[in-house]
Scaffold this motif. Sequence first.
Motif, PDB file in Angstrom:
ATOM      1  N   GLY A 228       7.121  -7.144   0.723  1.00 55.27           N
ATOM      2  CA  GLY A 228       5.990  -6.243   0.899  1.00 55.27           C
ATOM      3  C   GLY A 228       4.881  -6.587  -0.066  1.00 55.27           C
ATOM      4  O   GLY A 228       4.802  -7.712  -0.584  1.00 55.27           O
ATOM      5  N   LEU A 229       4.009  -5.616  -0.324  1.00 57.05           N
ATOM      6  CA  LEU A 229       2.910  -5.799  -1.267  1.00 57.05           C
ATOM      7  C   LEU A 229       2.608  -4.478  -1.966  1.00 57.05           C
ATOM      8  O   LEU A 229       2.680  -3.407  -1.346  1.00 57.05           O
ATOM      9  CB  LEU A 229       1.643  -6.280  -0.551  1.00 57.05           C
ATOM     10  CG  LEU A 229       1.544  -7.759  -0.175  1.00 57.05           C
ATOM     11  CD1 LEU A 229       0.247  -8.000   0.590  1.00 57.05           C
ATOM     12  CD2 LEU A 229       1.607  -8.658  -1.404  1.00 57.05           C
ATOM     13  N   ILE A 230       2.256  -4.580  -3.222  1.00 57.24           N
ATOM     14  CA  ILE A 230       1.768  -3.427  -3.985  1.00 57.24           C
ATOM     15  C   ILE A 230       0.246  -3.452  -3.871  1.00 57.24           C
ATOM     16  O   ILE A 230      -0.418  -4.354  -4.383  1.00 57.24           O
ATOM     17  CB  ILE A 230       2.224  -3.513  -5.455  1.00 57.24           C
ATOM     18  CG1 ILE A 230       3.754  -3.587  -5.525  1.00 57.24           C
ATOM     19  CG2 ILE A 230       1.709  -2.318  -6.252  1.00 57.24           C
ATOM     20  CD1 ILE A 230       4.287  -3.979  -6.896  1.00 57.24           C
ATOM     21  N   THR A 231      -0.299  -2.472  -3.143  1.00 55.73           N
ATOM     22  CA  THR A 231      -1.719  -2.442  -2.818  1.00 55.73           C
ATOM     23  C   THR A 231      -2.304  -1.057  -3.109  1.00 55.73           C
ATOM     24  O   THR A 231      -1.558  -0.076  -3.203  1.00 55.73           O
ATOM     25  CB  THR A 231      -1.942  -2.769  -1.329  1.00 55.73           C
ATOM     26  OG1 THR A 231      -1.261  -1.775  -0.529  1.00 55.73           O
ATOM     27  CG2 THR A 231      -1.390  -4.144  -0.980  1.00 55.73           C
ATOM     28  N   PRO A 232      -3.621  -0.944  -3.230  1.00 53.56           N
ATOM     29  CA  PRO A 232      -4.232   0.356  -3.524  1.00 53.56           C
ATOM     30  C   PRO A 232      -4.037   1.384  -2.411  1.00 53.56           C
ATOM     31  O   PRO A 232      -3.946   2.581  -2.673  1.00 53.56           O
ATOM     32  CB  PRO A 232      -5.721   0.026  -3.706  1.00 53.56           C
ATOM     33  CG  PRO A 232      -5.759  -1.429  -4.030  1.00 53.56           C
ATOM     34  CD  PRO A 232      -4.616  -2.038  -3.282  1.00 53.56           C
ATOM     35  N   VAL A 233      -3.966   0.924  -1.142  1.00 57.18           N
ATOM     36  CA  VAL A 233      -3.899   1.824   0.003  1.00 57.18           C
ATOM     37  C   VAL A 233      -2.602   1.581   0.781  1.00 57.18           C
ATOM     38  O   VAL A 233      -2.208   0.433   1.003  1.00 57.18           O
ATOM     39  CB  VAL A 233      -5.113   1.616   0.940  1.00 57.18           C
ATOM     40  CG1 VAL A 233      -5.018   2.533   2.144  1.00 57.18           C
ATOM     41  CG2 VAL A 233      -6.418   1.843   0.184  1.00 57.18           C
ATOM     42  N   GLU A 235      -0.155   1.036   3.761  1.00 60.08           N
ATOM     43  CA  GLU A 235      -0.221   0.516   5.121  1.00 60.08           C
ATOM     44  C   GLU A 235       1.153   0.496   5.775  1.00 60.08           C
ATOM     45  O   GLU A 235       1.333  -0.092   6.846  1.00 60.08           O
ATOM     46  CB  GLU A 235      -0.821  -0.892   5.114  1.00 60.08           C
ATOM     47  CG  GLU A 235      -2.250  -0.945   4.600  1.00 60.08           C
ATOM     48  CD  GLU A 235      -2.826  -2.350   4.648  1.00 60.08           C
ATOM     49  OE1 GLU A 235      -2.541  -3.074   5.632  1.00 60.08           O
ATOM     50  OE2 GLU A 235      -3.558  -2.710   3.714  1.00 60.08           O
ATOM     51  N   GLY A 236       2.145   1.124   5.150  1.00 57.89           N
ATOM     52  CA  GLY A 236       3.489   1.152   5.703  1.00 57.89           C
ATOM     53  C   GLY A 236       4.531   1.094   4.609  1.00 57.89           C
ATOM     54  O   GLY A 236       4.198   1.064   3.414  1.00 57.89           O
ATOM     55  N   PRO A 237       5.816   1.101   4.968  1.00 54.66           N
ATOM     56  CA  PRO A 237       6.887   1.051   3.980  1.00 54.66           C
ATOM     57  C   PRO A 237       6.781  -0.185   3.081  1.00 54.66           C
ATOM     58  O   PRO A 237       6.595  -1.302   3.570  1.00 54.66           O
ATOM     59  CB  PRO A 237       8.160   1.006   4.825  1.00 54.66           C
ATOM     60  CG  PRO A 237       7.767   1.596   6.139  1.00 54.66           C
ATOM     61  CD  PRO A 237       6.343   1.182   6.334  1.00 54.66           C
ATOM     62  N   PHE A 238       6.853   0.030   1.790  1.00 48.32           N
ATOM     63  CA  PHE A 238       6.778  -1.028   0.785  1.00 48.32           C
ATOM     64  C   PHE A 238       5.529  -1.892   0.958  1.00 48.32           C
ATOM     65  O   PHE A 238       5.542  -3.105   0.753  1.00 48.32           O
ATOM     66  CB  PHE A 238       8.062  -1.867   0.789  1.00 48.32           C
ATOM     67  CG  PHE A 238       9.250  -1.049   0.380  1.00 48.32           C
ATOM     68  CD1 PHE A 238       9.454  -0.712  -0.945  1.00 48.32           C
ATOM     69  CD2 PHE A 238      10.139  -0.568   1.332  1.00 48.32           C
ATOM     70  CE1 PHE A 238      10.521   0.085  -1.323  1.00 48.32           C
ATOM     71  CE2 PHE A 238      11.217   0.218   0.963  1.00 48.32           C
ATOM     72  CZ  PHE A 238      11.406   0.553  -0.371  1.00 48.32           C
ATOM     73  N   TYR A 239       4.470  -1.206   1.351  1.00 50.73           N
ATOM     74  CA  TYR A 239       3.157  -1.842   1.468  1.00 50.73           C
ATOM     75  C   TYR A 239       2.139  -0.771   1.096  1.00 50.73           C
ATOM     76  O   TYR A 239       1.545  -0.124   1.956  1.00 50.73           O
ATOM     77  CB  TYR A 239       2.922  -2.338   2.892  1.00 50.73           C
ATOM     78  CG  TYR A 239       2.036  -3.557   2.989  1.00 50.73           C
ATOM     79  CD1 TYR A 239       0.685  -3.487   2.658  1.00 50.73           C
ATOM     80  CD2 TYR A 239       2.538  -4.777   3.416  1.00 50.73           C
ATOM     81  CE1 TYR A 239      -0.143  -4.594   2.757  1.00 50.73           C
ATOM     82  CE2 TYR A 239       1.725  -5.899   3.523  1.00 50.73           C
ATOM     83  CZ  TYR A 239       0.392  -5.808   3.188  1.00 50.73           C
ATOM     84  OH  TYR A 239      -0.417  -6.911   3.288  1.00 50.73           O
ATOM     85  N   GLY A 240       1.968  -0.561  -0.230  1.00 49.57           N
ATOM     86  CA  GLY A 240       1.111   0.515  -0.691  1.00 49.57           C
ATOM     87  C   GLY A 240       1.064   0.589  -2.202  1.00 49.57           C
ATOM     88  O   GLY A 240       1.506  -0.326  -2.907  1.00 49.57           O
ATOM     89  N   VAL A 242       1.529   1.882  -6.277  1.00 52.64           N
ATOM     90  CA  VAL A 242       2.693   1.971  -7.167  1.00 52.64           C
ATOM     91  C   VAL A 242       3.468   3.257  -6.928  1.00 52.64           C
ATOM     92  O   VAL A 242       4.703   3.254  -6.852  1.00 52.64           O
ATOM     93  CB  VAL A 242       2.243   1.863  -8.638  1.00 52.64           C
ATOM     94  CG1 VAL A 242       3.380   2.237  -9.589  1.00 52.64           C
ATOM     95  CG2 VAL A 242       1.740   0.457  -8.937  1.00 52.64           C
ATOM     96  N   ARG A 243       2.773   4.384  -6.806  1.00 50.88           N
ATOM     97  CA  ARG A 243       3.455   5.671  -6.636  1.00 50.88           C
ATOM     98  C   ARG A 243       4.322   5.683  -5.387  1.00 50.88           C
ATOM     99  O   ARG A 243       5.433   6.221  -5.388  1.00 50.88           O
ATOM    100  CB  ARG A 243       2.409   6.796  -6.547  1.00 50.88           C
ATOM    101  CG  ARG A 243       2.970   8.202  -6.484  1.00 50.88           C
ATOM    102  CD  ARG A 243       3.587   8.586  -7.811  1.00 50.88           C
ATOM    103  NE  ARG A 243       5.031   8.597  -7.790  1.00 50.88           N
ATOM    104  CZ  ARG A 243       5.794   8.710  -8.866  1.00 50.88           C
ATOM    105  NH1 ARG A 243       5.246   8.813 -10.064  1.00 50.88           N
ATOM    106  NH2 ARG A 243       7.098   8.709  -8.773  1.00 50.88           N
ATOM    107  N   GLN A 244       3.820   5.069  -4.312  1.00 54.37           N
ATOM    108  CA  GLN A 244       4.603   4.987  -3.072  1.00 54.37           C
ATOM    109  C   GLN A 244       5.870   4.172  -3.303  1.00 54.37           C
ATOM    110  O   GLN A 244       6.954   4.557  -2.860  1.00 54.37           O
ATOM    111  CB  GLN A 244       3.763   4.366  -1.963  1.00 54.37           C
ATOM    112  CG  GLN A 244       4.539   4.149  -0.661  1.00 54.37           C
ATOM    113  CD  GLN A 244       3.713   3.463   0.414  1.00 54.37           C
ATOM    114  OE1 GLN A 244       2.524   3.732   0.552  1.00 54.37           O
ATOM    115  NE2 GLN A 244       4.336   2.563   1.167  1.00 54.37           N
ATOM    116  N   TRP A 245       5.754   3.046  -3.975  1.00 59.88           N
ATOM    117  CA  TRP A 245       6.924   2.207  -4.269  1.00 59.88           C
ATOM    118  C   TRP A 245       7.945   2.977  -5.094  1.00 59.88           C
ATOM    119  O   TRP A 245       9.146   2.913  -4.829  1.00 59.88           O
ATOM    120  CB  TRP A 245       6.478   0.935  -5.006  1.00 59.88           C
ATOM    121  CG  TRP A 245       6.006  -0.151  -4.086  1.00 59.88           C
ATOM    122  CD1 TRP A 245       4.837  -0.179  -3.385  1.00 59.88           C
ATOM    123  CD2 TRP A 245       6.695  -1.356  -3.767  1.00 59.88           C
ATOM    124  NE1 TRP A 245       4.752  -1.329  -2.648  1.00 59.88           N
ATOM    125  CE2 TRP A 245       5.869  -2.084  -2.864  1.00 59.88           C
ATOM    126  CE3 TRP A 245       7.910  -1.908  -4.154  1.00 59.88           C
ATOM    127  CZ2 TRP A 245       6.251  -3.324  -2.355  1.00 59.88           C
ATOM    128  CZ3 TRP A 245       8.288  -3.150  -3.653  1.00 59.88           C
ATOM    129  CH2 TRP A 245       7.464  -3.838  -2.759  1.00 59.88           C
TER     130      TRP A 245
END
Length: 290
Positions: A228-233, A235-240, A242-245
């Motif tokens: 996945g990717l650690i991103t500002p917004v 976009e899906g599971p494990f693509y968002g 830090v808090r989402q991760w």
Amino acid sequence: MALPVLFGANIDPVWRDVDGPLQLAVQAERDGLDLVTIQDHPYQAAFHDMWTLMSFLAAGTQRVVFVPAVANLPLRPPAMLAKAAASFDVLSAGRLRLGLGAGAFWEAIEAMGGPRRGRKEAVDALSEAIEVIRALWSGQRSARAGGAHYRVAGIHPGPAPSASLGIWLGAYGPRMLDLTGARADGWLPSLAYLGVDRLGEASARIDEAAHRAGRDPAVIRKVYNLNGLITPVSEGPFYGPVRQWVDQITDLVGAYGMNGFVYWPDRDHRRQLSLFAQEVVPAVRRVLPA
């Protein structure tokens, strides 16, 4: 007693970026990660041999543990695999866990001289390989193990590895999950092949198989490979962000008993692994019970 949650980084075994793998391994260790995983696809022209690269990286680090993700059994006979793993374990002071798989990409394996196996045959061969590897790690004066696919008879095992060296299976199908629960030390599935929607059922099957074998499921290491990717917004599971991760990882620990996570960034590896180690992992550790 529950196992501590571990965190790691996947490092692609590419050879064109000569210094890249070592730099990433040193970064992972410096940032406090526990594990480094290395793919074993020797038929890929862009990839180093996994064992050679891991040995080189181990010599350039001091603490981080290495895990093949996963060792390609059809191209690595189990007696030799056991010897290589035990030697690595002894020389690195216990910094190896043997990730092991039944095989995939059969056309490429066959092109490199390995056998082509159907699903049942591949699992049967893996089960025999586990017997052979355990026998070679036993420290006994001589060892006899195996069956139709792999067999050793009267071999003298050595060196004896540390107690920390175990077998972690890359398992997805029902028979592989049952084998993991009954006889493996760990489980190493990937998000790309086993989504979160199916993770709970698979984890429960491993626990049930462990119970049937008279084992405590809590001793099985369950490590989820997260692409996945650690991103500002988001976009899906494990693509968002830090808090989402952090929320997703802590949910997987609580809901499904996962106790390890290895990050496989989709791109921008150095920066992404730094964000994971320096921002996601500390936040998860603060949330989880000590």
